[in-house]
Design an enzyme around this catalytic site. Structure first.
Site, mmCIF file in Angstrom:
data_model
loop_
_atom_site.group_PDB
_atom_site.id
_atom_site.type_symbol
_atom_site.label_atom_id
_atom_site.label_comp_id
_atom_site.label_asym_id
_atom_site.label_seq_id
_atom_site.Cartn_x
_atom_site.Cartn_y
_atom_site.Cartn_z
ATOM 1 N N ASP A 71 48.916 74.138 51.418
ATOM 2 C CA ASP A 71 47.725 73.666 52.145
ATOM 3 C C ASP A 71 48.183 72.936 53.400
ATOM 4 O O ASP A 71 49.380 72.682 53.594
ATOM 5 C CB ASP A 71 46.874 72.740 51.237
ATOM 6 C CG ASP A 71 47.589 71.444 50.860
ATOM 7 O OD1 ASP A 71 47.634 71.111 49.655
ATOM 8 O OD2 ASP A 71 48.121 70.754 51.761
ATOM 9 N N HIS A 74 57.436 76.508 50.793
ATOM 10 C CA HIS A 74 56.876 77.675 50.097
ATOM 11 C C HIS A 74 55.854 78.416 50.946
ATOM 12 O O HIS A 74 55.067 79.198 50.421
ATOM 13 C CB HIS A 74 56.260 77.241 48.755
ATOM 14 C CG HIS A 74 57.304 76.759 47.796
ATOM 15 N ND1 HIS A 74 56.995 76.018 46.687
ATOM 16 C CD2 HIS A 74 58.660 76.878 47.796
ATOM 17 C CE1 HIS A 74 58.121 75.727 46.034
ATOM 18 N NE2 HIS A 74 59.137 76.231 46.698
HETATM 19 N N1 APR Z 1 48.969 62.080 42.281
HETATM 20 C C1 APR Z 1 50.304 62.339 42.210
HETATM 21 N N2 APR Z 1 50.834 63.264 41.372
HETATM 22 C C2 APR Z 1 49.985 63.929 40.582
HETATM 23 C C3 APR Z 1 48.578 63.723 40.598
HETATM 24 C C4 APR Z 1 48.078 62.747 41.498
HETATM 25 N N3 APR Z 1 46.770 62.478 41.591
HETATM 26 N N4 APR Z 1 48.015 64.573 39.676
HETATM 27 C C5 APR Z 1 49.024 65.277 39.118
HETATM 28 N N5 APR Z 1 50.201 64.894 39.650
HETATM 29 C C6 APR Z 1 51.534 65.400 39.350
HETATM 30 C C7 APR Z 1 51.672 66.019 37.977
HETATM 31 O O1 APR Z 1 52.037 65.037 37.022
HETATM 32 C C8 APR Z 1 52.817 67.006 38.206
HETATM 33 O O2 APR Z 1 54.070 66.409 37.926
HETATM 34 O O3 APR Z 1 51.788 66.431 40.269
HETATM 35 C C9 APR Z 1 52.740 67.315 39.690
HETATM 36 C C10 APR Z 1 52.304 68.731 39.982
HETATM 37 O O4 APR Z 1 53.295 69.571 39.455
HETATM 38 P P1 APR Z 1 53.102 71.143 39.605
HETATM 39 O O5 APR Z 1 51.721 71.531 39.244
HETATM 40 O O6 APR Z 1 54.278 71.759 38.900
HETATM 41 O O7 APR Z 1 53.245 71.393 41.170
HETATM 42 P P2 APR Z 1 54.579 71.444 42.024
HETATM 43 O O8 APR Z 1 55.615 70.526 41.466
HETATM 44 O O9 APR Z 1 54.179 71.259 43.443
HETATM 45 O O10 APR Z 1 55.035 72.982 41.810
HETATM 46 C C11 APR Z 1 56.114 73.418 42.599
HETATM 47 O O11 APR Z 1 55.777 75.651 41.778
HETATM 48 O O12 APR Z 1 54.014 76.862 41.149
HETATM 49 C C12 APR Z 1 55.015 76.804 42.098
HETATM 50 O O13 APR Z 1 55.161 77.415 44.370
HETATM 51 C C13 APR Z 1 54.432 76.625 43.467
HETATM 52 O O14 APR Z 1 54.919 74.943 45.133
HETATM 53 C C14 APR Z 1 54.679 75.154 43.747
HETATM 54 C C15 APR Z 1 55.920 74.863 42.939
#
Ligand code: APR
Length: 231
Positions: free
Chosen positions: A89, A104
């Protein structure tokens, strides 16, 4: 001027109403990741992939940066700030961050399937079959899919190696090579990890674990850094 490097993930956009990945039970808007975010998925069903990202673009257009994004942007008043994000985003940019590295890819950009150097802005939310580059080839989302190279990784490592302060916000640190950036942070550099559900952090020194949502965590880190910055 001290240099801050921020590594952000889907969690930093959660308070802006954009779903994270692993919190939604591993399905992306009900889709299997490999159907909508892999070269094989694209070959299997190009329209399914294009529509998946069209839906995500529709949501992202309405989303507003939250306090976490805004504080990260505000830190540019006091520090040199590089944001390395796993997010596709554009909320860091909407918040005012001027140095954002998308590991990404970017939701609002498309790329030629013939020549990867041909990258275009997507006006609005739609990219469809028949939308072509200047060489007449189909355009695809400018997103790094599973199994594809992460072209900005080298730059991200160089930025991380020269950080004086490292902030990790809203990422489960489960996807490599992005998650591996933490290993490049110099041992003397303070690392602030902001996450309401703290992931396991591989053995590291100078860790400050902040079990808060992004907006609250960034308020705490800003207080600490500005106190430091006044010395
Ligand atoms: N504030 C901060 N962190 C948060 C919040 C919040 N309000 N809500 C959730 N989280 C945390 C969760 O605890 C989790 O550890 O954000 C994290 C999101 O993790 P993922 O869903 O795994 O996302 P991300 O780490 O960005 O994934 C990495 O994986 O799916 C692929 O390419 C995609 O860029 C992505 C990559």
């Amino acid at each position: 001027m001290k240099k801050i490097v921020v590594l952000s993930g889907a969690g930093v956009s959660a308070e802006s109403g954009i779903k994270t990945f692993r919190d939604s039970g591993g399905l992306w808007e009900g889709h299997n990741v490999m159907d909508v975010a892999s070269p094989e998925g694209w070959t299997r069903d190009q329209d399914l992939v294009l529509n998946f990202y069209n839906e995500r673009r529709k949501n992202a257009i309405k989303a507003k940066p939250n306090e976490g994004h805004l504080i990260i942007a505000e830190l540019e008043k006091y520090f040199s700030v590089t944001v390395i994000t796993q997010n596709i985003d554009n909320l860091h940019e909407k918040a005012g961050s001027t140095n954002v590295l998308h590991l990404h890819g970017e939701l609002f950009k498309s790329r030629s399937t013939l020549d990867p150097n041909l990258i275009y802005d997507i006006e609005g939310w739609e990219l469809k079959t028949g939308d072509t580059c200047e060489k007449g080839a189909q355009l695809r989302p400018h997103i790094v899919w599973f199994g594809e190279m992460v072209p900005m990784m080298e730059v991200a490592v160089e930025e991380t190696l020269t950080a004086d302060i490292f902030i990790v916000i809203g990422t489960s640190l489960q996807v490599y090579p992005a998650a591996g950036l933490l290993q490049y942070v110099r041992s003397t550099v303070p690392k602030y990890i902001i996450n309401p559900n703290m992931p396991d952090i591989p053995g590291s020194s100078n860790l400050h674990l902040i079990e808060e949502v992004g907006s609250v965590g960034m308020k705490k880190v800003k207080k600490i850094l500005l106190g430091e910055g006044k010395k």
